[in-house]
Design an enzyme around this catalytic site. Structure first.
Site, PDB file in Angstrom:
ATOM      1  CG  HIS B  60      -1.779  -1.217   1.333  1.00 15.84           C
ATOM      2  ND1 HIS B  60      -3.060  -1.261   0.831  1.00 15.84           N
ATOM      3  CD2 HIS B  60      -1.545  -2.455   1.839  1.00 15.84           C
ATOM      4  CE1 HIS B  60      -3.590  -2.461   1.034  1.00 15.84           C
ATOM      5  NE2 HIS B  60      -2.682  -3.211   1.655  1.00 15.84           N
ATOM      6  CG  ASN B  92      -6.423   0.033   0.484  1.00 18.50           C
ATOM      7  OD1 ASN B  92      -5.367   0.164  -0.127  1.00 18.50           O
ATOM      8  ND2 ASN B  92      -6.476  -0.457   1.707  1.00 18.50           N
ATOM      9  CG  HIS B 177      -8.881  -8.997   1.695  1.00 17.94           C
ATOM     10  ND1 HIS B 177      -7.877  -8.394   2.412  1.00 17.94           N
ATOM     11  CD2 HIS B 177      -9.903  -9.178   2.567  1.00 17.94           C
ATOM     12  CE1 HIS B 177      -8.290  -8.213   3.670  1.00 17.94           C
ATOM     13  NE2 HIS B 177      -9.516  -8.682   3.787  1.00 17.94           N
ATOM     14  CG  HIS B 230      -3.343 -11.010   3.382  1.00 19.89           C
ATOM     15  ND1 HIS B 230      -4.594 -11.557   3.362  1.00 19.89           N
ATOM     16  CD2 HIS B 230      -3.508  -9.706   3.058  1.00 19.89           C
ATOM     17  CE1 HIS B 230      -5.475 -10.623   3.053  1.00 19.89           C
ATOM     18  NE2 HIS B 230      -4.848  -9.502   2.854  1.00 19.89           N
ATOM     19  CG  ASN B 276      -8.003  -8.148   8.472  1.00 28.43           C
ATOM     20  OD1 ASN B 276      -8.129  -9.292   8.898  1.00 28.43           O
ATOM     21  ND2 ASN B 276      -8.872  -7.596   7.663  1.00 28.43           N
ATOM     22  CG  ASP B 303      -0.762  -6.539   3.646  1.00 29.71           C
ATOM     23  OD1 ASP B 303      -1.054  -5.444   3.122  1.00 29.71           O
ATOM     24  OD2 ASP B 303      -1.598  -7.215   4.290  1.00 29.71           O
TER      25      ASP B 303
END
Lengths: 326, 427
Positions: B60, B92, B177, B230, B276, B303
């Site tokens: 991200h 996102n 996800h 993940h 998460n 991640d």
């Protein structure tokens, strides 16, 4: 006798000896309450703040009275009208109160661990008055105090804790405290309200309510949080009362002189019937009185931690210690 | 510009051997033992591994919209610091990368100001809402390599089915996800004895496994390859293993924190360990390592999820999920997997460079004559303790502060240019 720590955040952080000391001092405090004078000077010049992020009447009033009986200056922070409503973080609020000279901050919060976060960021002592589903140490202390008053010792007692264990910080603190003091907590509730791997905390999970109550020395009902019903955890109040409620038709399984307890406030006719609440073995009102005594003890034991000189309270408490330890 | 990298051990997905690399105008022109030639820059890599630049299939960069956490400049610097030469960033952002305008913005900014290659991942659904298809075709033309609603699961199976069907036409990787948010409810950490003791709401392993299974079943039915983000649970690994055995085209990733940490890192309400999917139990960590070794889990992604301290320095329940990963991924993986003997350096290169490039369908992840030179020089002999204050990333949210590790990236070469050398950057 003082606690050698800044904060009281949970039963998990107290040793059996420390718990015993709190209960010992609480019996002195109870005598002070019952003496009628109620006013002592131990916390004169100290400031005690209650910072409640969750609604509470009994716990907040109990802490406030405890502080007042010890002559502390007390302030209740009403969260909805404070800057918290404006979006201030817990740490910022804590630091502000700290800077204003708070000696002890009593916090209740809907989120587990909030008191720990506060304690890490302030110099004031912090007492946890209930955090999320985590701990409610003063409730457990007052429950243990109440039990000990009747049984003299907690060792070997079967304590049945019945109801919504999942959401209950009272249950968690009691389980830990009772185990430390040598009692045997046994739990039962609807399986949707039993937290995962609860037995890892040392309590025994009973398969039936009858099994949990059988020959119990103490029966503790837990408040059914009715607002949880929408999460499909149980169908109706009626069904809850029928299968998981404490009433005259199952309480007979406990020992004849078993103590009937509840941390309050009670939903009459849901987790406990009126016959039990007002019954011969109920000590629910006594728990409330004991709550003040226990909180006085904690406030006393936490205050003045920084002064190197050990306070000789044989001089300041008129009741001789020998009597307490007898 | 001519660069000679000499005396290092070149590690690719196929071999580890001492070779010199000669780079001319960005291209590897010679790959040969003891090769020597006049060069503008000679990099002595003796005692170091020379790897194909690492490829991160999941990060991200927070740009646009959350530049206070990270932006394309700081994020790619952080990536270069950790030895990554290509990163694929999730959608996102704010606005969400669900249209060609945002994708173009990311690509243009990265080309102008980025320190490594940036490959944007477009959203599967508009606004990551899981309701309507995003403009996947338009975004593909604009330059996306994959689609994902990462951070959220496409809850509605019918929508997910259409996403897969539609994506197939445009040759983009489908990155899933997997999280059943109804099961997660308000969970904030792994469900188990510790969540019970800490009074925190648990996130069951089932919430992840159910959606892994669902997406695999859809993939099987539609014949669309998918990539599972993940993976954190032992049974999740088992489901994927089974799918692979049955010939279903599924690949999977995990992250360094899922094979180095357990839920115990959350003790004391340590929000740095809130992520998460959540950190799980010892048996899950063991299964993840086993899955990496037997090939069930294809790649290691970071991640990389930067968050401002203000979003971590709060009650556990409301703290942001995620941790920064670029600068710790390789040392952690090397220390936990290679030094311990679970896998060879070559296997690690496969997991962190070659295979992620394959999954993203980009021409990266190899050291070969004629290829653009994206190269990472990694010295495995430096032992140190991770210090978050030294991170190049804008954010310092890592549970690994104070962790002892081995191995440091000393040089990162992107397009034949030494972008990062011992913490100094050249654009």
């Amino acid at each position: 006798m003082k606690l050698n720590k800044k904060d009281v955040l949970g039963i998990s952080e107290l040793t059996a000896d420390e718990i015993s000391s709190v209960l010992d001092i609480a019996s002195i405090m109870k005598k002070i309450i019952l003496s009628g004078t109620k006013k002592t000077n131990y916390l004169r010049g100290k400031t005690v703040l209650t910072l409640f992020y969750e609604n509470s009447t009994r716990t907040r009033v109990s802490f406030e009275l405890a502080a007042k009986y010890l002559s502390a200056d007390t302030i209740n922070i009403n969260v909805s009208t404070s800057s918290v409503a404006k979006g201030e973080t817990l740490i910022d609020t804590g630091k502000t109160l700290d800077s204003m000279g708070a000696d002890i901050i009593i916090i209740r919060h809907s989120m587990s661990g909030a008191p720990h976060l506060l304690a890490k960021n302030v110099n004031s002592s912090v007492i946890n008055a209930g955090d999320g589903m985590h701990e409610h140490p003063t409730q457990a202390l007052l429950d243990m105090f109440t039990i000990r008053e009747y049984y003299k010792s907690l060792k070997g007692l079967k304590v049945a804790i019945i109801g919504d264990i999942y959401h209950s910080r009272v249950a968690r603190s009691n389980i830990m405290g009772l185990i430390k003091m040598g009692a045997k907590p046994v739990i039962f509730g609807p399986s949707t309200l039993i937290p995962t791997e609860i037995e890892s905390m040392g309590a025994k999970l009973s398969p039936t309510i009858d099994d949990a109550l059988y020959q119990a020395d103490v029966v503790m009902g837990l408040r059914m949080q009715l607002e949880r019903q929408k999460h499909a955890l149980f169908p109706t109040k009626n069904e809850y009362a029928k299968f998981f409620g404490l009433n005259e038709s199952n309480m007979y399984l406990a020992k004849e002189n078993a103590l009937w307890m509840h941390p309050g406030p009670v939903n009459r006719g849901v987790e406990m019937s009126s016959n039990v609440i007002d019954g011969r073995n109920s000590v629910i009102n006594e728990q409330v009185t004991n709550g003040i005594a226990v909180r006085m003890a904690l406030l006393y034991m936490l205050s003045g931690k920084e002064s190197k000189k050990e306070v000789n309270y044989n001089n300041i408490i008129s009741i001789p210690m020998q009597e307490v330890y007898a | 510009m001519k660069i000679l990298i000499r005396d290092g051990i070149v590690v690719t997905n196929e071999y580890e051997k001492k070779q010199n690399i000669f780079i001319e105008d960005g291209i590897i022109t010679k790959l040969e033992e003891n090769y020597l030639a006049e060069a503008d820059l000679v990099l002595n890599a003796e005692g170091s591994y020379v790897l194909p630049g690492l490829v991160d299939a999941h990060c991200h960069l927070r740009d646009p919209g959350f530049e206070y956490k990270e932006d394309i400049v700081s994020g790619t610097k952080s990536a270069a610091m950790g030895g990554f030469t290509s990163v694929a960033c999730m959608a996102n952002t704010n606005p969400v990368a669900d249209n060609k305008a945002v994708i173009r913005y990311i690509i243009d900014k990265a080309q102008r100001e980025g320190y490594v290659h940036v490959f944007p991942i477009g959203a599967m659904t508009k606004g990551l809402k899981g309701e309507e298809l995003a403009e996947i075709g338009e975004m593909k033309q604009a330059g996306i390599v994959a689609i994902s609603d990462d951070g959220r699961c496409v809850e509605n199976s019918s929508v997910m089915k259409k996403v897969m069907q539609y994506a197939k036409m445009f040759d983009v990787a489908v990155i899933c996800h997997c999280e059943d948010s109804y099961l997660v409810e308000e969970g904030v950490m792994n469900e188990g004895a510790l969540s019970t003791q800490m009074g925190l709401r648990g996130i069951s392993k089932a919430s992840e496994e159910i959606m892994i299974a669902r997406d695999i079943i859809l993939s099987k039915q539609l014949g669309v390859p998918i990539h599972i983000c993940h993976v954190s649970t032992a049974f999740g690994v088992e489901i994927i293993k089974n799918a692979k055995r049955n010939g279903i085209q599924v690949t999977a990733e995990t992250c360094p924190h899922y094979f180095t940490l357990t839920e115990d890192a959350c003790k004391g309400y340590n929000t740095m360990a809130k992520v998460n999917p959540p950190l799980r139990n010892k048996e899950d960590v063991e299964a993840i390592i086993k899955g990496l070794c037997d090939g069930t889990i294809d790649i290691i992604a970071t991640d990389h999820a930067p968050h401002h301290m203000n979003e971590k320095n709060v009650e556990f329940d409301i703290a942001a999920n995620g941790l920064v990963g670029f600068e710790t991924a390789l040392p952690l993986s090397f220390t936990a997997l290679v030094k311990t003997g679970y896998m060879s350096m070559s296997q690690l290169v496969q997991k962190m460079s070659t295979k992620p490039a394959e999954i993203l369908r980009i021409d990266k992840g190899r050291i070969m004559e004629g290829k653009m030179a994206d190269i990472t020089i990694f010295n495995p002999n430096i032992d140190y303790v991770i210090d978050v204050d030294k991170f190049v990333s804008k954010s310092k949210n890592s549970p690994f502060n104070g962790f002892p590790v081995s191995g440091k990236v000393t040089t990162t070469i992107v397009n034949g240019k030494p972008t990062q050398r011992d913490g100094s950057f050249v654009l």
